[in-house]
Design a protein around this motif. Sequence first.
Motif, PDB file in Angstrom:
ATOM      1  N   ALA A 180       0.282  15.927  12.815  1.00 38.37           N
ATOM      2  CA  ALA A 180       0.152  14.600  12.198  1.00 38.37           C
ATOM      3  C   ALA A 180       0.893  14.568  10.849  1.00 38.37           C
ATOM      4  CB  ALA A 180      -1.316  14.275  12.010  1.00 38.37           C
ATOM      5  N   PRO A 181       1.295  13.377  10.407  1.00 40.65           N
ATOM      6  CA  PRO A 181       1.145  12.084  11.065  1.00 40.65           C
ATOM      7  C   PRO A 181       2.225  11.871  12.129  1.00 40.65           C
ATOM      8  CG  PRO A 181       2.245  11.769   8.978  1.00 40.65           C
ATOM      9  CD  PRO A 181       1.902  13.239   9.064  1.00 40.65           C
ATOM     10  N   TYR A 182       1.988  10.898  13.008  1.00 36.64           N
ATOM     11  CA  TYR A 182       2.876  10.635  14.129  1.00 36.64           C
ATOM     12  C   TYR A 182       3.895   9.542  13.820  1.00 36.64           C
ATOM     13  CZ  TYR A 182      -0.409  13.629  16.507  1.00 36.64           C
ATOM     14  OH  TYR A 182      -1.195  14.705  16.860  1.00 36.64           O
ATOM     15  N   TYR A 183       3.854   9.023  12.609  1.00 33.54           N
ATOM     16  CA  TYR A 183       4.872   8.117  12.071  1.00 33.54           C
ATOM     17  C   TYR A 183       4.744   8.193  10.556  1.00 33.54           C
ATOM     18  CZ  TYR A 183       0.940   4.942  11.312  1.00 33.54           C
ATOM     19  OH  TYR A 183      -0.255   4.387  10.898  1.00 33.54           O
ATOM     20  N   PRO A 207      -0.688  10.604  -4.409  1.00 37.38           N
ATOM     21  CA  PRO A 207      -0.037  11.910  -4.583  1.00 37.38           C
ATOM     22  C   PRO A 207      -0.335  12.924  -3.495  1.00 37.38           C
ATOM     23  CG  PRO A 207      -1.939  11.740  -6.025  1.00 37.38           C
ATOM     24  CD  PRO A 207      -1.798  10.403  -5.354  1.00 37.38           C
ATOM     25  N   ASP A 208      -1.435  12.767  -2.761  1.00 45.01           N
ATOM     26  CA  ASP A 208      -1.813  13.756  -1.751  1.00 45.01           C
ATOM     27  C   ASP A 208      -1.448  13.252  -0.365  1.00 45.01           C
ATOM     28  OD1 ASP A 208      -3.860  11.745  -2.151  1.00 45.01           O
ATOM     29  OD2 ASP A 208      -5.044  12.844  -0.676  1.00 45.01           O
ATOM     30  N   SER A 209      -1.345  14.159   0.587  1.00 41.54           N
ATOM     31  CA  SER A 209      -0.980  13.782   1.956  1.00 41.54           C
ATOM     32  C   SER A 209      -1.924  14.372   3.002  1.00 41.54           C
ATOM     33  CB  SER A 209       0.446  14.233   2.265  1.00 41.54           C
ATOM     34  OG  SER A 209       0.553  15.649   2.163  1.00 41.54           O
ATOM     35  N   GLU A 210      -2.902  15.166   2.588  1.00 45.01           N
ATOM     36  CA  GLU A 210      -3.774  15.828   3.549  1.00 45.01           C
ATOM     37  C   GLU A 210      -4.601  14.832   4.355  1.00 45.01           C
ATOM     38  OE1 GLU A 210      -3.796  19.127   4.333  1.00 45.01           O
ATOM     39  OE2 GLU A 210      -1.998  19.018   3.073  1.00 45.01           O
ATOM     40  N   PHE A 211      -4.864  13.640   3.815  1.00 41.85           N
ATOM     41  CA  PHE A 211      -5.694  12.659   4.526  1.00 41.85           C
ATOM     42  C   PHE A 211      -5.051  12.211   5.833  1.00 41.85           C
ATOM     43  CE2 PHE A 211      -2.744  10.100   2.113  1.00 41.85           C
ATOM     44  CZ  PHE A 211      -2.485   8.996   2.913  1.00 41.85           C
ATOM     45  N   MET A 212      -3.748  12.444   5.983  1.00 45.78           N
ATOM     46  CA  MET A 212      -3.040  12.057   7.205  1.00 45.78           C
ATOM     47  C   MET A 212      -3.068  13.152   8.263  1.00 45.78           C
ATOM     48  SD  MET A 212       0.358  10.149   5.674  1.00 45.78           S
ATOM     49  CE  MET A 212       0.884  11.549   4.671  1.00 45.78           C
ATOM     50  N   CYS A 232     -13.066   5.306  -4.399  1.00 47.79           N
ATOM     51  CA  CYS A 232     -13.161   6.307  -3.330  1.00 47.79           C
ATOM     52  C   CYS A 232     -12.054   7.328  -3.576  1.00 47.79           C
ATOM     53  CB  CYS A 232     -13.013   5.650  -1.956  1.00 47.79           C
ATOM     54  SG  CYS A 232     -11.790   4.309  -1.889  1.00 47.79           S
ATOM     55  N   LEU A 233     -12.409   8.416  -4.232  1.00 50.41           N
ATOM     56  CA  LEU A 233     -11.417   9.382  -4.705  1.00 50.41           C
ATOM     57  C   LEU A 233     -11.505  10.732  -4.000  1.00 50.41           C
ATOM     58  CD1 LEU A 233     -11.678   8.620  -8.539  1.00 50.41           C
ATOM     59  CD2 LEU A 233      -9.978   7.768  -6.908  1.00 50.41           C
ATOM     60  N   ARG A 234     -12.320  10.839  -2.992  1.00 48.69           N
ATOM     61  CA  ARG A 234     -12.434  12.117  -2.285  1.00 48.69           C
ATOM     62  C   ARG A 234     -11.137  12.416  -1.535  1.00 48.69           C
ATOM     63  NH1 ARG A 234     -17.802  14.086  -1.973  1.00 48.69           N
ATOM     64  NH2 ARG A 234     -19.317  12.572  -2.787  1.00 48.69           N
ATOM     65  N   ARG A 235     -10.894  13.696  -1.311  1.00 46.70           N
ATOM     66  CA  ARG A 235      -9.621  14.115  -0.711  1.00 46.70           C
ATOM     67  C   ARG A 235      -9.797  14.878   0.597  1.00 46.70           C
ATOM     68  NH1 ARG A 235      -8.168  10.492  -2.965  1.00 46.70           N
ATOM     69  NH2 ARG A 235      -6.824  10.317  -4.793  1.00 46.70           N
ATOM     70  N   ARG A 258     -14.949   9.750   6.716  1.00 44.59           N
ATOM     71  CA  ARG A 258     -13.594   9.723   6.147  1.00 44.59           C
ATOM     72  C   ARG A 258     -13.479   8.941   4.827  1.00 44.59           C
ATOM     73  NH1 ARG A 258      -9.387  11.749   8.959  1.00 44.59           N
ATOM     74  NH2 ARG A 258      -8.654  11.886   6.804  1.00 44.59           N
ATOM     75  N   PRO A 259     -14.164   9.392   3.788  1.00 41.31           N
ATOM     76  CA  PRO A 259     -14.028   8.720   2.484  1.00 41.31           C
ATOM     77  C   PRO A 259     -12.646   8.903   1.872  1.00 41.31           C
ATOM     78  CG  PRO A 259     -15.188  10.793   2.215  1.00 41.31           C
ATOM     79  CD  PRO A 259     -15.017  10.590   3.704  1.00 41.31           C
ATOM     80  N   ASP A 260     -11.873   9.832   2.433  1.00 38.19           N
ATOM     81  CA  ASP A 260     -10.552  10.158   1.887  1.00 38.19           C
ATOM     82  C   ASP A 260      -9.446   9.251   2.414  1.00 38.19           C
ATOM     83  OD1 ASP A 260     -11.105  11.312   4.418  1.00 38.19           O
ATOM     84  OD2 ASP A 260      -9.344  12.590   4.229  1.00 38.19           O
ATOM     85  N   GLY A 261      -9.750   8.338   3.343  1.00 42.05           N
ATOM     86  CA  GLY A 261      -8.693   7.612   4.038  1.00 42.05           C
ATOM     87  C   GLY A 261      -8.386   6.223   3.522  1.00 42.05           C
ATOM     88  N   HIS A 262      -9.005   5.791   2.413  1.00 45.71           N
ATOM     89  CA  HIS A 262      -8.828   4.431   1.906  1.00 45.71           C
ATOM     90  C   HIS A 262      -7.698   4.352   0.879  1.00 45.71           C
ATOM     91  CE1 HIS A 262     -12.570   3.181   3.826  1.00 45.71           C
ATOM     92  NE2 HIS A 262     -13.168   4.235   3.303  1.00 45.71           N
ATOM     93  N   PRO A 263      -7.141   3.161   0.675  1.00 47.70           N
ATOM     94  CA  PRO A 263      -6.074   3.010  -0.322  1.00 47.70           C
ATOM     95  C   PRO A 263      -6.537   3.252  -1.752  1.00 47.70           C
ATOM     96  CG  PRO A 263      -5.984   1.212   1.258  1.00 47.70           C
ATOM     97  CD  PRO A 263      -7.264   1.954   1.530  1.00 47.70           C
TER      98      PRO A 263
END
Length: 419
Positions: free
Chosen positions: A86-89, A109-114, A321-324, A372-377
């Motif tokens: 992942a991610p697939y796009y 700045p982070d990308s692990e949520f994807m 929502c700042l969790r990673r 998934r608290p890490d997935g919001h904008p």
Amino acid sequence: MGNQISNCTCRSMEKIRSNQTRIIKNITILIVIAFILLILLVHIDHQPNYNFLKTSSSSSAALTYADSTAAKCDIFTGEWVPDARAPYYTNRSCRAIHEHQNCIKYGRPDSEFMKWRWKPDKCDLPAFDPHRFLEVVRGKTMAFIGDSVGRNQMQSLICLLSKVEYPNDVSSSPTHEEHFKRLIYLNYNFTLVFRWSPFLVRSEERRDTDGPTNTGLFNLYLDEADKAWTTQIDGYDYIILNAAHWFTRTAVYYENRRLIGCRYCQFPNITDLPITYGLRRAFRAAFRAINGKKNFRGVTFLRTFAPSHFENGLWNAGGNCLRRRPFRSEEINLEGMNLDLYMIQLEEFRAAQRFGERKFRLLDITPAMLLRPDGHPSRYGHLPDENVTLYNDCVHWCLPGPIDSWADFLLHMLRMEAQ
């Protein structure tokens, strides 16, 4: 001598007949027992298999669906596990991403949520296959009906399908808010529709008596399903229904065209009613409208609501929502208002299934998205110095992001429906 032989023969025949009678009786008993067991097995097999997520009241539900090997598997109970593919796009490869969910573009700045996928406890849920999805829905029409999280889901699906094809926008009257969209995948004759109806019932925003200014206060006619979508669904093969978050807004409730109460309207002599009252009546009206449509032969998916993850304050009071990382299932419970809203959706869904003639299916994403608290904008839905009045967004979902898993669930369910 002859009499002795005759008597022996008679006794032998009687013994044989007695044995035959006993054997027949035993066989009959076995057949009856087997028949009873069969009835019990069929009854058990056709009961909803609630596998409850741990909650403060031990009540959170998930339906089971057969996987591709026809074994029963609860795809909605599990954990998030790392996914190196992942991610697939990306936000650069997909042009369908709404700006407010384009988190990477606006500096997250982070990308692990994807880089996580949903893993059911007792089986595997295959990663989304855009080719297979488009083959399953070839010649069909699918409509997303509800609020902006429903639109968020549709845009996620478009991005996942973009590896194969982009749709043509044939909306009759495109608007800036994108409250109505009609998109066609020409090579598959597949139509995607989005219809804005955040309450699912008829609603009107009240205006100031001194002018045209909107007040943010809504009149909700809780027993009247919104004609913006109910008059359009006869030709749809699939509708994906959602609502919840807008019911937190201030609203005045009507039934039978009579004012019966409100939520936080602070009008004198008006009964204050909770969110749960409005949500229950709205879903009841929506499901009744579907069951009452004689020409609608499609399948209705109730997509259960995705909990928000505001911490350290409400949405309009500094909450964020700042969790990673995702939660593990044992780290968080579905409780309080989230649990109440969820159970109302399930109860009204069950009633619609029980008393109606239309096909209803449960797309139960609540247990997975609670984790998934890490997935919001959060604050990454606009430029830092942009002069906009936006709160931290802990309701919608970054694209790419956890919401892409909803397409995995949906494809699995569509394949089961086809079988």
